[in-house]
Design a protein around this motif. Structure first.
Motif, PDB file in Angstrom:
ATOM      1  N   ALA A 248      -6.149  27.738  34.065  1.00 39.99           N
ATOM      2  CA  ALA A 248      -5.772  29.030  33.486  1.00 39.99           C
ATOM      3  C   ALA A 248      -4.387  29.455  33.966  1.00 39.99           C
ATOM      4  N   ASP A 249      -4.078  29.155  35.210  1.00 34.17           N
ATOM      5  CA  ASP A 249      -2.761  29.453  35.777  1.00 34.17           C
ATOM      6  C   ASP A 249      -1.677  28.687  35.007  1.00 34.17           C
ATOM      7  N   LEU A 250      -1.969  27.434  34.681  1.00 32.99           N
ATOM      8  CA  LEU A 250      -1.031  26.623  33.912  1.00 32.99           C
ATOM      9  C   LEU A 250      -0.852  27.186  32.499  1.00 32.99           C
ATOM     10  N   ALA A 251      -1.950  27.655  31.902  1.00 34.94           N
ATOM     11  CA  ALA A 251      -1.867  28.264  30.570  1.00 34.94           C
ATOM     12  C   ALA A 251      -0.976  29.500  30.591  1.00 34.94           C
ATOM     13  N   ALA A 252      -1.079  30.288  31.650  1.00 37.04           N
ATOM     14  CA  ALA A 252      -0.247  31.483  31.782  1.00 37.04           C
ATOM     15  C   ALA A 252       1.237  31.112  31.853  1.00 37.04           C
ATOM     16  N   LYS A 253       1.532  30.046  32.583  1.00 31.69           N
ATOM     17  CA  LYS A 253       2.930  29.608  32.695  1.00 31.69           C
ATOM     18  C   LYS A 253       3.446  29.129  31.344  1.00 31.69           C
ATOM     19  N   GLN A 254       2.621  28.374  30.639  1.00 27.30           N
ATOM     20  CA  GLN A 254       3.049  27.861  29.342  1.00 27.30           C
ATOM     21  C   GLN A 254       3.256  28.986  28.332  1.00 27.30           C
ATOM     22  N   ALA A 255       2.425  30.024  28.423  1.00 27.25           N
ATOM     23  CA  ALA A 255       2.538  31.159  27.496  1.00 27.25           C
ATOM     24  C   ALA A 255       3.525  32.214  27.990  1.00 27.25           C
ATOM     25  N   ALA A 271      -6.346  25.211  44.729  1.00 26.89           N
ATOM     26  CA  ALA A 271      -6.237  26.671  44.651  1.00 26.89           C
ATOM     27  C   ALA A 271      -5.228  27.193  45.666  1.00 26.89           C
ATOM     28  N   THR A 272      -5.284  26.686  46.878  1.00 25.56           N
ATOM     29  CA  THR A 272      -4.337  27.159  47.902  1.00 25.56           C
ATOM     30  C   THR A 272      -2.901  26.804  47.508  1.00 25.56           C
ATOM     31  N   LYS A 273      -2.742  25.646  46.902  1.00 26.23           N
ATOM     32  CA  LYS A 273      -1.409  25.253  46.433  1.00 26.23           C
ATOM     33  C   LYS A 273      -0.931  26.195  45.332  1.00 26.23           C
ATOM     34  N   ALA A 274      -1.844  26.536  44.408  1.00 26.75           N
ATOM     35  CA  ALA A 274      -1.501  27.462  43.326  1.00 26.75           C
ATOM     36  C   ALA A 274      -1.171  28.852  43.879  1.00 26.75           C
ATOM     37  N   MET A 275      -1.870  29.265  44.930  1.00 29.70           N
ATOM     38  CA  MET A 275      -1.613  30.575  45.522  1.00 29.70           C
ATOM     39  C   MET A 275      -0.269  30.625  46.237  1.00 29.70           C
ATOM     40  N   GLU A 276       0.190  29.487  46.702  1.00 30.70           N
ATOM     41  CA  GLU A 276       1.495  29.415  47.367  1.00 30.70           C
ATOM     42  C   GLU A 276       2.651  29.488  46.377  1.00 30.70           C
ATOM     43  N   ASP A 277       2.362  29.230  45.106  1.00 35.65           N
ATOM     44  CA  ASP A 277       3.391  29.228  44.062  1.00 35.65           C
ATOM     45  C   ASP A 277       3.661  30.667  43.618  1.00 35.65           C
ATOM     46  N   ALA A 283      -4.315  34.412  42.457  1.00 35.12           N
ATOM     47  CA  ALA A 283      -4.165  35.379  43.540  1.00 35.12           C
ATOM     48  C   ALA A 283      -5.162  35.237  44.678  1.00 35.12           C
ATOM     49  N   ALA A 284      -6.380  34.739  44.380  1.00 34.31           N
ATOM     50  CA  ALA A 284      -7.414  34.710  45.426  1.00 34.31           C
ATOM     51  C   ALA A 284      -8.521  33.737  45.044  1.00 34.31           C
ATOM     52  N   THR A 285      -9.329  33.366  46.043  1.00 34.86           N
ATOM     53  CA  THR A 285     -10.492  32.502  45.799  1.00 34.86           C
ATOM     54  C   THR A 285     -11.577  32.811  46.819  1.00 34.86           C
ATOM     55  N   ALA A 286     -12.816  32.815  46.361  1.00 37.70           N
ATOM     56  CA  ALA A 286     -13.959  32.962  47.265  1.00 37.70           C
ATOM     57  C   ALA A 286     -14.269  31.575  47.804  1.00 37.70           C
ATOM     58  N   PRO A 318     -22.458  31.672  53.825  1.00 37.39           N
ATOM     59  CA  PRO A 318     -21.572  32.728  53.316  1.00 37.39           C
ATOM     60  C   PRO A 318     -20.219  32.171  52.860  1.00 37.39           C
ATOM     61  N   VAL A 319     -19.581  32.900  51.953  1.00 37.06           N
ATOM     62  CA  VAL A 319     -18.233  32.555  51.509  1.00 37.06           C
ATOM     63  C   VAL A 319     -17.259  33.573  52.093  1.00 37.06           C
ATOM     64  N   ASN A 320     -15.987  33.207  52.083  1.00 39.02           N
ATOM     65  CA  ASN A 320     -14.937  34.098  52.570  1.00 39.02           C
ATOM     66  C   ASN A 320     -13.854  34.234  51.506  1.00 39.02           C
ATOM     67  N   LEU A 321     -13.395  35.438  51.297  1.00 40.54           N
ATOM     68  CA  LEU A 321     -12.346  35.658  50.302  1.00 40.54           C
ATOM     69  C   LEU A 321     -10.987  35.312  50.911  1.00 40.54           C
ATOM     70  N   VAL A 322     -10.299  34.397  50.240  1.00 37.44           N
ATOM     71  CA  VAL A 322      -8.961  33.995  50.662  1.00 37.44           C
ATOM     72  C   VAL A 322      -7.973  34.520  49.633  1.00 37.44           C
ATOM     73  N   THR A 323      -6.981  35.267  50.098  1.00 41.62           N
ATOM     74  CA  THR A 323      -5.967  35.841  49.215  1.00 41.62           C
ATOM     75  C   THR A 323      -4.586  35.347  49.638  1.00 41.62           C
ATOM     76  N   ARG A 324      -3.608  35.673  48.863  1.00 40.29           N
ATOM     77  CA  ARG A 324      -2.244  35.307  49.240  1.00 40.29           C
ATOM     78  C   ARG A 324      -1.848  35.961  50.563  1.00 40.29           C
ATOM     79  N   GLU A 325      -2.456  37.112  50.833  1.00 38.02           N
ATOM     80  CA  GLU A 325      -2.098  37.840  52.059  1.00 38.02           C
ATOM     81  C   GLU A 325      -2.657  37.167  53.314  1.00 38.02           C
ATOM     82  N   ASN A 326      -3.850  36.574  53.226  1.00 38.46           N
ATOM     83  CA  ASN A 326      -4.431  35.941  54.430  1.00 38.46           C
ATOM     84  C   ASN A 326      -4.465  34.418  54.352  1.00 38.46           C
ATOM     85  N   LEU A 327      -3.745  33.859  53.382  1.00 42.94           N
ATOM     86  CA  LEU A 327      -3.765  32.416  53.158  1.00 42.94           C
ATOM     87  C   LEU A 327      -3.322  31.621  54.379  1.00 42.94           C
ATOM     88  N   SER A 328      -2.398  32.157  55.147  1.00 45.43           N
ATOM     89  CA  SER A 328      -1.878  31.423  56.305  1.00 45.43           C
ATOM     90  C   SER A 328      -2.944  31.223  57.386  1.00 45.43           C
TER      91      SER A 328
END
Length: 333
Positions: A248-255, A271-277, A283-286, A318-328
């Motif tokens: 979906a991220d690629l579709a957004a870039k193409q459009a 996903a982490t690679k896409a979030m670094e772009d 923006a985030a992943t559970a 349990p899962v953890n929410l990873v965002t661009r803000e806490n990706l590091s």
């Protein structure tokens, strides 16, 4: 005449003995089958040691399943005793996975861990394995069969935290799309969790939730491209797994559309690679913990073999929410 009678008697006895021998062989076979059927009792005792683990997975080309394999190997090393781990890939083919589990069973594998490619289709081979005394643990995907334990991510929680993030970021209003996936328990639970979070916000409109992105990058690209054509404005996208989200991220870039953001489920390297772009909208992943699930499966399997059953056979990780803000701070798979 006495000699002839004696010879005839001996021959007759031999024939009877051969006939009885055949019957005894059949009886022995049946006895062995019975012993095999109840061998679970002999496999679960304080003196029994885990020696072999068979891991039947969907696709070892997928980083998720690679992490599962590594997790099983790491825990086996912790237990010690030169435990052999044999991980196999079925390419999501039921017949192939069935054959693999049959081979594990025939090879007297102590513990079988499987991520089922078909929850109903694997029932016969699981029943066969357990009847033969193997300890069987389902991982990641539920099965319609009795297993010794079921270990999975808390998929409902994954949907909840992902879509709560969406609601918070949208401040309670906007148009949201769900990229659905192949109908299975884990995907259904993620969608249900997402809807639960979004239902608290009457000004958030769910404009699409039925489109099947098939859990793949290509599927996400295809479905998202269609949705971008259909809807002139989208505020957020919940992808039921990271691969479809990356598509979906690629579709957004193409459009050349950047008015929305994407939240996925998995915590995958893609996903982490896409979030670094910074040019992307992912923006985030559970984040799931596939290695942790496999480690838990080996731990519980080892305990069961030694006669220690878990308090509950259904274990949610349990899962953890990873965002661009806490990706590091995210260690990843």
């Amino acid at each position: 005449m006495k000699r002839i009678s004696l010879i005839v008697g001996i021959l007759g006895f031999a024939v009877v003995s051969c006939t009885n021998s055949v019957k005894n062989d059949n009886t022995a076979t049946n006895t062995n089958n019975k012993a095999t059927n109840i061998s679970a009792e002999s496999l679960t005792s304080p003196n029994k040691k885990l020696q072999t683990i068979g891991v039947a997975l969907g696709d070892l080309g997928n980083p998720f399943y690679n992490a599962v394999q590594k997790g099983a190997e790491i825990e086996a090393q912790k237990i010690g005793g030169n435990i052999r781990v044999n991980a196999v890939s079925s390419a999501f083919d039921l017949n192939q996975q069935t054959n693999q589990i049959e081979n594990f069973t025939a090879a007297n594998t102590d513990l079988i861990i499987l991520s089922a490619v078909d929850k109903k289709g694997v029932k016969p081979v699981i029943d066969q394995a357990r009847l033969a005394g193997r300890v069987v643990i389902a991982l990641d995907s539920a099965v319609d069969a009795d297993v010794d334990a079921m270990i999975s991510s808390n998929n409902t929680q994954a949907g909840e935290v992902a879509c709560q993030y969406i609601a918070d970021r949208l401040k309670g209003q906007g148009s949201v799309v769900i990229l659905n996936g192949t109908p299975m328990d884990s995907i259904n639970q993620r969608v249900s969790g997402c809807e639960k979070s979004l239902s608290k916000y009457p000004n958030i409109k769910l404009i699409s939730k039925e489109q099947n992105a098939e859990g793949t990058r290509d599927g996400g690209l295809r479905v998202m491209s269609d949705l971008l054509t259909t809807f002139p404005k989208i505020d957020a996208v919940f992808a039921t797994n990271d691969q479809s989200g990356v598509g979906a991220d690629l579709a957004a870039k193409q459009a050349r559309r950047k008015e929305f953001f994407i939240v996925g489920v998995d915590g995958s390297p893609d996903a982490t690679k896409a979030m670094e772009d910074k040019d992307g909208v992912f923006a985030a992943t559970a984040a799931q913990n596939p290695a942790g699930m496999a480690e838990k499966a080996v731990q519980i399997g080892n305990d069961i073999i030694q006669g220690k059953k878990p308090e509950s056979p259904n274990i949610l990780i349990p899962v953890n929410l990873v965002t661009r803000e806490n990706l590091s701070n995210y260690k990843g798979w």
